[in-house]
Design an enzyme around this catalytic site. Structure first.
Site, PDB file in Angstrom:
ATOM      1  N   GLY A 202       0.820  -1.219   0.000  1.00 54.42           N
ATOM      2  CA  GLY A 202       0.000   0.000   0.000  1.00 54.42           C
ATOM      3  C   GLY A 202       0.840   1.249   0.000  1.00 54.42           C
ATOM      4  N   ASN A 203       0.212   2.395   0.271  1.00 54.83           N
ATOM      5  CA  ASN A 203       0.953   3.655   0.328  1.00 54.83           C
ATOM      6  C   ASN A 203       0.378   4.543   1.426  1.00 54.83           C
ATOM      7  OD1 ASN A 203      -1.174   5.466  -0.871  1.00 54.83           O
ATOM      8  ND2 ASN A 203      -0.970   3.952  -2.507  1.00 54.83           N
ATOM      9  N   ARG A 204       0.980   5.706   1.638  1.00 51.70           N
ATOM     10  CA  ARG A 204       0.655   6.540   2.798  1.00 51.70           C
ATOM     11  C   ARG A 204      -0.509   7.507   2.576  1.00 51.70           C
ATOM     12  NH1 ARG A 204       5.788   9.568   4.634  1.00 51.70           N
ATOM     13  NH2 ARG A 204       4.308  10.520   6.078  1.00 51.70           N
TER      14      ARG A 204
END
Ligand code: CTP
Length: 405
Positions: A202-204
């Site tokens: 995933g990412n932030r």
């Protein structure tokens, strides 16, 4: 928006605290006018703290400013909640015996009332006639709901829930905004690509900026289709209640692609704020991967489609397409250079770029962006809350649509 909330003397005043909070959280400048009676239920300090503005009840305070006229003129919207039978009668008769009454007479803003009283009082011919009079003057009535009342009895008379009042009031006030009549598709959040049933890549992205893009558009009158990938807690609370925002939730880039193609098919403007994973795991394990089955030190990835480029390739006539880019860069020049190249590569009308880093851009409530237009010029720069940035993006969209029309 400058919103006046009139609170009159009913026990449902405690629910109006939540209504004011919702409006403030949505970014509105809220001014509460309680009647003397309302203060028996909820005190002045609560109203000041929750609205973040000073509160007065009397026409004799701030006389030099002619406070009632000032509030009435400045208001973009007035909500009276709870509206007692007595208040409805005063409004119907045009009485101006307190600050709320005078403000209501001095305004041309839309007025919403949320009645609250016992069933017998709601059904009394006097109240029925007053409601008819108010409706005929354009006052918008929300509720009352049918349910348990304070005395232990039940029936119509219960004030509608704060979320419902806020949603109806905001929809009414913004139906005439500068984006009215436009259908917009917005994506937000970060996609998650599964590795196995419990893990993902995933990412932030928090989803905050995209949620504000959707809320700002809805507040300016657009009909919004918001497609949300993973977002932080609470980010979609207001958007999920807005009557002009259709929210759908997805998880992966593949799902986002399908949802956005469907949303874009009807849209005048498409804004891709979502942080899309460029790669997904080639073979997603159907069961949780365990160390005892052997170490996992590499992941085989395959490339995801570029959703934005696909939307540009199949765009409807007259559709405006906006991309977002979160970039790390050594300086402003490098940032803008990257943004220009990305805009050309994607073929979008506008590319909104912001700088990110280990401690920059993600969880913050503020943002700083530059908007690159189709001539590769910086069409706008905006700093401030994510809502202010969202409004600046919509201004740039309107300017771009105006110049290509
Ligand atoms: N985007 C998309 N589909 C992808 C990747 C990105 O639609 N597979 C969209 C994003 O929603 C955003 C824009 O493209 O509006 C730019 O995203 P970004 O990740 O910066 O672009 P990439 O093409 O992935 O470029 P980079 O190599 O810099 O990551």
């Amino acid at each position: 928006m400058f919103i006046v909330v009139g609170v009159t003397g009913g026990i449902a005043a405690y629910k109006t605290v939540q209504l004011v909070r919702l409006l403030v959280l949505e970014g509105h400048d809220v001014h509460v006018i309680p009647t003397e009676d309302a203060l028996r239920f909820v005190g002045l300090t609560t109203w000041e703290a929750i609205s973040r503005n000073p509160v007065t009840t009397s026409v004799h305070e701030d006389v030099s400013e002619v406070r009632h006229v000032a509030l009435g003129r400045k208001a973009d919207l007035i909500v009276v909640a709870p509206a007692t039978a007595n208040t409805l009668a005063s409004m119907a008769a045009g009485l101006a015996d307190d600050l709320l009454g005078t403000t209501l007479l001095a305004t041309s803003a839309p007025v919403v009332v949320a009645p609250a009283m016992h069933t017998e009082m709601w059904r009394h011919p006097a109240t029925v006639a007053n409601i008819q009079t108010l409706r005929s003057r354009g006052v918008h009535v929300v509720g009352p709901a049918d349910g348990p009342l304070t005395g232990g009895d039940s029936g119509p008379g219960r004030m509608s829930e704060p979320e419902e009042i806020a949603a109806s009031a905001l929809a009414l006030a913004s139906a005439e905004g500068d984006l009215a009549g436009l259908v917009v598709a917005v994506s937000t959040g970060g996609t998650r690509e599964p590795i196995d049933p419990v893990r993902y890549v995933g990412n932030r992205s928090s989803g905050r900026q995209g949620a504000e893009i959707a809320l700002a558009a809805a507040a300016r009158g657009a009909h919004v289709r918001l497609v949300a990938a993973h977002v932080d807690d609470g980010v979609l609370a207001t958007a999920s209640l807005h009557p002009r925002i259709e929210l759908s939730r997805i998880a992966t880039a593949g799902e986002l692609g399908s949802a956005m193609r469907e949303a874009a098919a009807e849209a005048d403007v498409v804004v891709m704020v979502a942080a899309v994973a460029d790669y997904r795991v080639a073979d997603v394990a159907p069961e949780k991967l365990r160390k005892e089955d052997g170490p996992l030190t590499t992941l085989q990835l395959v490339e995801n489609e570029d959703i934005l480029a696909g939307l540009v390739a199949t765009r409807r006539r007259g559709q405006t397409i906006v991309g977002f880019a979160a970039e790390t860069a050594a300086n402003e020049e490098e940032l803008l250079d990257r943004a220009r190249r990305k805009r050309r590569r994607k073929g979008v009308d506008l590319l909104v770029v912001n700088e990110v880093g280990w401690d920059k851009g993600f969880e913050a409530s503020d943002n700083h962006v530059a908007v690159i237009d189709a001539r590769d010029e910086v069409a706008a720069e905006a700093s401030g809350t994510k809502r202010e940035v969202a409004d600046a993006v919509w201004d740039a969209v309107l300017a771009a649509r105006g110049s290509s029309a």
